[in-house]
Write a protein that holds these residues in place. Structure first.
Motif, PDB file in Angstrom:
ATOM      1  N   ASN A   4       0.652  -1.397   0.641  1.00 47.94           N
ATOM      2  CA  ASN A   4       0.211  -0.147  -0.343  1.00 47.94           C
ATOM      3  C   ASN A   4       0.765   1.668  -0.177  1.00 47.94           C
ATOM      4  O   ASN A   4       1.656   1.266   1.392  1.00 47.94           O
ATOM      5  N   PHE A   5       0.525   1.555  -1.022  1.00 46.45           N
ATOM      6  CA  PHE A   5       1.973   3.361  -1.577  1.00 46.45           C
ATOM      7  C   PHE A   5       1.038   4.300  -1.365  1.00 46.45           C
ATOM      8  O   PHE A   5       1.697   5.557  -1.860  1.00 46.45           O
ATOM      9  N   GLU A   6      -0.329   4.537  -0.746  1.00 44.12           N
ATOM     10  CA  GLU A   6      -1.099   5.687  -1.450  1.00 44.12           C
ATOM     11  C   GLU A   6      -0.429   6.566  -1.164  1.00 44.12           C
ATOM     12  O   GLU A   6      -1.116   7.403  -1.614  1.00 44.12           O
ATOM     13  N   LYS A   7      -0.568   6.863   0.237  1.00 39.68           N
ATOM     14  CA  LYS A   7       0.512   8.204   0.709  1.00 39.68           C
ATOM     15  C   LYS A   7       1.488   8.669  -0.097  1.00 39.68           C
ATOM     16  O   LYS A   7       1.636  10.256  -0.222  1.00 39.68           O
ATOM     17  N   LEU A   8       1.988   7.511  -0.474  1.00 40.47           N
ATOM     18  CA  LEU A   8       2.770   8.878  -1.600  1.00 40.47           C
ATOM     19  C   LEU A   8       3.003   8.861  -3.503  1.00 40.47           C
ATOM     20  O   LEU A   8       3.567   9.024  -3.634  1.00 40.47           O
ATOM     21  N   LEU A   9       1.275   8.109  -3.731  1.00 43.23           N
ATOM     22  CA  LEU A   9       0.657   8.823  -5.030  1.00 43.23           C
ATOM     23  C   LEU A   9       1.291  10.098  -5.404  1.00 43.23           C
ATOM     24  O   LEU A   9       1.487  10.562  -6.285  1.00 43.23           O
ATOM     25  N   GLU A  10       0.813  11.338  -4.427  1.00 44.44           N
ATOM     26  CA  GLU A  10       0.530  12.913  -5.124  1.00 44.44           C
ATOM     27  C   GLU A  10       2.337  13.229  -4.939  1.00 44.44           C
ATOM     28  O   GLU A  10       2.974  14.149  -5.814  1.00 44.44           O
ATOM     29  N   THR A  11       2.580  12.594  -4.261  1.00 46.13           N
ATOM     30  CA  THR A  11       4.404  13.181  -4.711  1.00 46.13           C
ATOM     31  C   THR A  11       5.199  12.022  -5.595  1.00 46.13           C
ATOM     32  O   THR A  11       6.536  11.662  -4.606  1.00 46.13           O
ATOM     33  N   LYS A  12       4.771  10.746  -6.157  1.00 45.65           N
ATOM     34  CA  LYS A  12       5.664   9.695  -6.735  1.00 45.65           C
ATOM     35  C   LYS A  12       6.521  10.977  -7.884  1.00 45.65           C
ATOM     36  O   LYS A  12       7.607   9.918  -8.203  1.00 45.65           O
TER      37      LYS A  12
END
Length: 131
Positions: A4-12
């Motif tokens: 789960n990388f959801e919290k990093l998607l905005e700053t991918k």
């Protein structure tokens, strides 16, 4: 493996300055650190559990990004011949010389906190540690 990388998607897009496939790099790097200690280790799950904390540095008078650092809390489960381990940590990733010959380094600080290892803590040192 469950991730789960959801919290990093905005700053991918920032992570992509460090690796073309940042999520895969995170998994292989963290798992690799534990495989070095116990060769039959396998990661069963990995989840980012906090918002990312970023530090950046630019060249003076040019506005060119030359260094970047990330700290984020994570939970993961590892398995080896000795058992299954449910772990919490702070994952840090720093890159320097982004405009020329990039150098990166990854840390996993077990049972660490973002207060200790984040943008107000040790990450401030780590972003210059590779110089």
């Amino acid at each position: 493996m469950k991730t789960n990388f959801e919290k990093l998607l905005e700053t991918k897009y920032l992570l992509e300055l460090l690796s073309n496939k940042p999520f895969e790099e995170i998994i292989s790097s963290v798992e690799g650190m534990f495989i070095e200690q116990v060769p039959d280790t396998k990661m069963l799950s990995f989840e980012i559990t906090s918002s990312p904390q970023w530090l950046t540095g630019v060249k003076k008078n040019k506005g060119v990004l030359v260094r970047i650092g990330l700290a984020v809390a994570c939970d993961f489960i590892l398995q080896n011949g000795n058992g299954i381990y449910d772990l919490s940590a702070v994952f840090s990733w720093v890159g320097i010389n982004l405009d020329s010959k990039p150098v990166t380094k990854i840390w996993i600080d077990l049972d660490g906190t973002l207060e200790e290892f984040g943008d107000e803590g040790i990450l401030q040192l780590r972003i210059y540690d590779l110089d």
